[in-house]
Motif scaffolding. Structure first.
Motif: not given
Length: 368
Positions: A226-251
């Motif tokens: 399901d490419p739309l679901a894959v896009y969504k979870v990956t985008k969330d993971a990218v945002d978490k990896a680049k957290d503007p508050q500096g609280k970077l976390r892997p996924t």
């Protein structure tokens, strides 16, 4: 609740097998052009794959690892990255590599035995293909840690198969990432088979995604077809990896999917799986699934699909022509790109090779 805060066994899905949006699901906020581009890139990856397998069968290319069935996971995930982010592939991410800027010609050259095929353009943030299982996990983690130490704001996605989760490199890379909060997305293409070994022989865990818990960060399982679901979870993971508050976390993302063909063109999947299993998964094919959704939204029709297919046919044919126009590599390049200084055992092999070359010549050696 954030997508990445859910139970790892709660599989994320947006489209059902018929391309309908599931009740309660939210479609990613993508414009019409991007959605059509996602479909076109998936279709291009499928057609390239078909032609590449044909080239191998005709003796025009070496052993090749097919990707058909995995287009939704590859294209859906890589389109969630931003230009500055990095991609660390295994050996099957031909579609994802194309989106990141590696020309199809380069991919063909690599599987034709040209070392230049494994050299991304200077401005393309993609690491070289990794054939050894799971070694790229360590490379991606190290690169992400270095980027964090330099104060950069980049995400690092690393692709690997379910078989890689049985390797020590997987544990070491994810454990390090959890301890040092590196900006990594570990993307597991769980295609149900590690060559001929089924997923249940890789781990007794209910999911691969839940392994992230042991490393102190979050895991999510997604319908990888399901490419739309894959896009969504990956985008969330990218945002978490680049957290503007500096609280970077892997996924850790586990994309549940299926490879329709062989592990490589040297493999015979009929030996270890039956036709009923393959047909079951083909009903989840990501390409017609997305096409039905886009047709329902009025973004695709017969005329547009035909135009896309013709453009793809031309692009793939051009890439093949360009790759086959490159002179074949010299056989001694086998020895040229492994060690900076050739060890004694390799030098002995090279000397034996040189004797064979004198006897038979390069063309004969290439034929053999």
């Amino acid at each position: 609740m954030s997508t990445l805060q859910r139970d790892p066994s709660d599989q994320v899905q947006i489209l059902d097998d018929e391309g309908n949006v599931l009740e309660g699901a939210t479609v990613p906020d993508l414009d019409d052009e991007t959605l059509v581009s996602m479909y076109q890139n998936m279709t291009l990856a499928r057609r390239f794959d078909q032609r590449a397998v044909s080239l191998q069968r005709q003796g025009r290319m070496g052993t090749y690892p097919p990707l058909s069935g995995q287009e939704g996971a590859q294209i859906g995930s890589v389109m969630a990255l931003e230009d500055e982010d990095w991609m660390f592939p295994s050996y099957r991410e031909h579609g994802a590599a194309l989106i990141r800027g590696l020309p199809l010609k380069q991919t063909l050259l690599y599987w034709m035995g040209h070392e230049d095929g494994n050299k991304p353009p200077e401005d393309v943030n993609i690491f070289t293909a990794s054939v050894p299982i799971a070694t790229q996990v360590l490379h991606a983690t190290g690169a992400a840690w270095a980027s964090k130490l330099k104060g950069e704001n980049k995400a690092f996605i690393c692709y690997f198969g379910d078989g890689a989760t049985s390797e020590g490199d997987f544990h070491e890379g994810l454990n390090f990432a959890g301890v040092f909060n590196t900006p990594n997305i570990f993307f597991c293409n769980n295609n149900q088979w590690a060559i001929s070994v089924p997923r249940e022989r890789q781990t007794a865990a209910k999911t691969i995604a839940q392994k992230a818990v042991a490393y102190g960060f979050e895991g999510v399982q997604v319908d990888g077809m399901d490419p739309l679901a894959v896009y969504k979870v990956t985008k969330d993971a990218v945002d978490k990896a680049k957290d503007p508050q500096g609280k970077l976390r892997p996924t850790l993302i586990e994309a549940v999917q299926y490879r329709f063909g062989a592990h490589t063109t040297a493999d015979d999947p009929t030996v270890y799986r039956d036709d009923d299993e393959v047909e079951h998964w083909k009903k989840k094919d990501p390409i017609p699934r997305l096409e039905k959704y886009l047709r329902g939204e009025g973004l695709l029709d017969d005329e547009k699909v035909e135009a896309i297919e013709q453009e793809i046919e031309d692009d793939v044919a051009e890439a093949i022509a360009e790759a086959e126009a490159v002179p074949r590599p010299s056989p001694d390049e086998i020895f040229s790109h492994v060690f900076e200084e050739m060890p004694a055992r390799v030098r002995a092999q090279w000397e034996d090779f040189e004797q064979l070359r004198e006897m038979y010549g390069d063309e004969k050696l290439l034929e053999e």
